[in-house]
Design a protein around this motif. Structure first.
Motif, PDB file in Angstrom:
ATOM      1  N   LYS A 148     -12.978  22.807  43.516  1.00 53.64           N
ATOM      2  CA  LYS A 148     -13.900  23.826  43.376  1.00 53.64           C
ATOM      3  C   LYS A 148     -14.699  23.908  41.978  1.00 53.64           C
ATOM      4  O   LYS A 148     -14.078  23.424  40.943  1.00 53.64           O
ATOM      5  N   PRO A 149     -16.009  24.530  42.079  1.00 50.64           N
ATOM      6  CA  PRO A 149     -16.854  24.448  40.724  1.00 50.64           C
ATOM      7  C   PRO A 149     -15.998  25.367  39.885  1.00 50.64           C
ATOM      8  O   PRO A 149     -15.366  26.313  40.144  1.00 50.64           O
ATOM      9  N   GLY A 150     -15.891  24.651  38.526  1.00 51.46           N
ATOM     10  CA  GLY A 150     -15.304  25.243  37.435  1.00 51.46           C
ATOM     11  C   GLY A 150     -13.935  25.271  37.447  1.00 51.46           C
ATOM     12  O   GLY A 150     -13.212  25.531  36.385  1.00 51.46           O
ATOM     13  N   ALA A 151     -13.326  24.260  38.308  1.00 52.52           N
ATOM     14  CA  ALA A 151     -11.953  23.926  38.374  1.00 52.52           C
ATOM     15  C   ALA A 151     -11.329  23.274  37.078  1.00 52.52           C
ATOM     16  O   ALA A 151     -12.331  22.294  36.930  1.00 52.52           O
ATOM     17  N   THR A 152     -10.420  23.783  36.548  1.00 52.27           N
ATOM     18  CA  THR A 152      -9.875  22.754  35.478  1.00 52.27           C
ATOM     19  C   THR A 152      -8.405  22.716  35.611  1.00 52.27           C
ATOM     20  O   THR A 152      -7.641  23.669  35.874  1.00 52.27           O
ATOM     21  N   LEU A 153      -8.032  21.562  35.411  1.00 53.31           N
ATOM     22  CA  LEU A 153      -6.508  21.009  35.635  1.00 53.31           C
ATOM     23  C   LEU A 153      -6.043  20.282  34.550  1.00 53.31           C
ATOM     24  O   LEU A 153      -6.852  19.440  33.949  1.00 53.31           O
ATOM     25  N   SER A 154      -4.779  20.422  34.194  1.00 52.84           N
ATOM     26  CA  SER A 154      -4.231  19.402  33.101  1.00 52.84           C
ATOM     27  C   SER A 154      -3.010  18.836  33.687  1.00 52.84           C
ATOM     28  O   SER A 154      -2.183  19.443  34.745  1.00 52.84           O
ATOM     29  N   TYR A 155      -2.562  17.881  33.294  1.00 50.02           N
ATOM     30  CA  TYR A 155      -1.378  17.116  33.893  1.00 50.02           C
ATOM     31  C   TYR A 155      -0.667  16.387  32.673  1.00 50.02           C
ATOM     32  O   TYR A 155      -1.173  16.073  31.687  1.00 50.02           O
ATOM     33  N   GLY A 156       0.825  16.342  32.582  1.00 48.37           N
ATOM     34  CA  GLY A 156       1.524  15.960  31.655  1.00 48.37           C
ATOM     35  C   GLY A 156       2.126  14.699  32.155  1.00 48.37           C
ATOM     36  O   GLY A 156       2.267  14.449  33.019  1.00 48.37           O
ATOM     37  N   SER A 157       2.261  14.022  31.024  1.00 40.95           N
ATOM     38  CA  SER A 157       3.232  12.712  31.229  1.00 40.95           C
ATOM     39  C   SER A 157       4.064  12.368  29.808  1.00 40.95           C
ATOM     40  O   SER A 157       3.957  12.947  28.863  1.00 40.95           O
ATOM     41  N   SER A 158       5.043  11.346  29.890  1.00 42.16           N
ATOM     42  CA  SER A 158       5.811  10.752  29.057  1.00 42.16           C
ATOM     43  C   SER A 158       5.093  10.154  27.920  1.00 42.16           C
ATOM     44  O   SER A 158       5.490   9.693  26.975  1.00 42.16           O
ATOM     45  N   GLY A 159       3.796   9.792  27.772  1.00 46.60           N
ATOM     46  CA  GLY A 159       2.777   9.398  27.034  1.00 46.60           C
ATOM     47  C   GLY A 159       1.744   8.443  27.599  1.00 46.60           C
ATOM     48  O   GLY A 159       1.875   8.089  28.941  1.00 46.60           O
ATOM     49  N   VAL A 160       0.717   8.001  26.762  1.00 51.37           N
ATOM     50  CA  VAL A 160      -0.140   7.250  27.350  1.00 51.37           C
ATOM     51  C   VAL A 160       0.435   5.862  27.973  1.00 51.37           C
ATOM     52  O   VAL A 160       1.224   5.278  27.119  1.00 51.37           O
ATOM     53  N   GLY A 161      -0.123   5.398  29.090  1.00 50.99           N
ATOM     54  CA  GLY A 161       0.359   3.961  29.725  1.00 50.99           C
ATOM     55  C   GLY A 161       1.878   4.161  30.155  1.00 50.99           C
ATOM     56  O   GLY A 161       2.318   2.894  30.371  1.00 50.99           O
ATOM     57  N   THR A 162       2.354   5.104  30.067  1.00 50.84           N
ATOM     58  CA  THR A 162       3.417   5.186  31.056  1.00 50.84           C
ATOM     59  C   THR A 162       3.185   5.073  32.490  1.00 50.84           C
ATOM     60  O   THR A 162       2.365   5.477  32.956  1.00 50.84           O
ATOM     61  N   VAL A 163       4.372   4.958  33.324  1.00 52.71           N
ATOM     62  CA  VAL A 163       4.631   4.666  34.691  1.00 52.71           C
ATOM     63  C   VAL A 163       3.861   6.176  35.053  1.00 52.71           C
ATOM     64  O   VAL A 163       2.988   6.294  36.124  1.00 52.71           O
TER      65      VAL A 163
END
Length: 325
Positions: A148-163
């Motif tokens: 959708k126009p203007g949609a912003t999403l964020s995702y978390g993880s246990s760190g950069v380069g982790t599975v």
């Protein structure tokens, strides 16, 4: 006795001594190095397998946890141990398939050449999950929302380069949607923030998310495997929902240093072949949210190379190549 005969006799004695030592193996305790902390899925699987190996081989099997650096510390330690059948190790994607592509400095071991697979234990599927209040019911609605126009999403993880991060990054690349990555120092704070609505979605293992999905505090969008998994049979795969050929999941192997004698490798493989087929072993793996791994022995030699290629694509998708010290 001429020199030739003396040399020949010496060779025969040395070969005979070596064969005798291998024939007597094991005559003392064996250790399994786990490159992760205690209570991790790999650790629990190692202790389960260790019990069974001890019964089959007639010697104690001790699990030794050597955690750190996404599994590379313990794996490096195992690679440098004598190749005598008394040091086994748990093999996993972090140190064997991902680390070679994400670390800035060359690893002190070569995953494809420094280890031999003696047992395929389990797959470790991941589940794409969203916060409870995200206004979507399934992955297709999630995609529509993200576009959708203007949609912003964020995702978390246990760190950069982790599975978990690599799985999301590969999904983003294949679907063409955008999301901001929020790396955490471990998976626990990430899942806490997902439950609290601070981040919108993430990927994690079945043991971490299964209870929260059942409680309704987070929602499942899809599993990362080619087929549905026994531990969450009602959750469709990303492939089913239009992400072509998507299949990324962790694995748990039993490996030994590469120069371990063939006779010992053969005995370990025979023992593992029977252990992983035992009903109580399979039941326990499923309880852990793992999927018993049915990998033909003829694929052992090429498995790590194949997985390395698969995970390099995910590392490139995440922009995580050579980002970790």
């Amino acid at each position: 006795m001429n020199r030739y005969l003396k040399n020949l006799l010496g060779i025969c004695i040395a070969v005979g001594a070596a064969f005798s030592a291998h024939a007597q193996w094991p005559d003392r305790a064996i250790k399994i190095v786990v490159p992760y902390p205690a209570a991790n899925s790999s650790d629990v699987a190692a202790r389960l397998i260790g019990e069974k190996l001890a019964a089959q081989l007639g010697q104690p099997v001790i699990v030794e946890n050597r955690a750190g650096a996404s599994g590379t510390l313990g794996t490096a330690y195992a690679a440098k141990q004598p190749a005598d059948g008394y040091t086994l190790a748990i093999g996993a994607p972090g140190p064997l398939s991902v680390g070679p592509w994400t670390t800035v400095r060359p690893l002190p071991y070569d995953p494809a050449n420094d280890f031999v697979v003696v047992g395929a234990i389990a797959w470790a599927p991941q589940v794409l999950v969203a916060k409870k209040d995200l206004p979507v019911k399934n992955f297709q609605e999630f995609l529509a929302y993200a576009k959708k126009p203007g949609a912003t999403l964020s995702y978390g993880s246990s760190g950069v380069g982790t599975v978990p991060q690599l799985i999301v990054a590969q999904m983003l690349k294949q679907t063409g949607i955008k999301a901001e990555h929020v790396p955490y120092r471990g998976g626990a704070p990430a899942i806490t923030d997902l439950r609290g609505g601070v981040i919108d979605f993430m990927s994690d293992t079945v043991p971490v998310v299964r209870g929260m999905i059942a409680e309704g505090t987070i929602k499942a969008l899809g599993v990362s495997t080619a087929e549905r998994i026994p531990s969450l049979p009602d959750v469709p795969t990303l492939q089913e929902q239009g992400v072509k050929d998507f299949n990324l999941q962790g694995y748990i192997l039993l490996v030994v240093p590469a120069k371990t004698p063939d006779q010992i490798v053969f005995r370990l493989r025979n023992a593992m072949d029977s252990i992983v087929k035992e009903s109580d072993v399979r039941k326990r793996l499923l309880e852990l949210g793992l999927t018993p791994m049915e990998l033909p022995r003829e694929r052992f030699a090429t498995f790590l190379q194949t997985e390395s290629v698969r995970w390099k694509a995910a590392v490139d998708a995440a922009g995580a190549a050579k980002t970790m010290e």
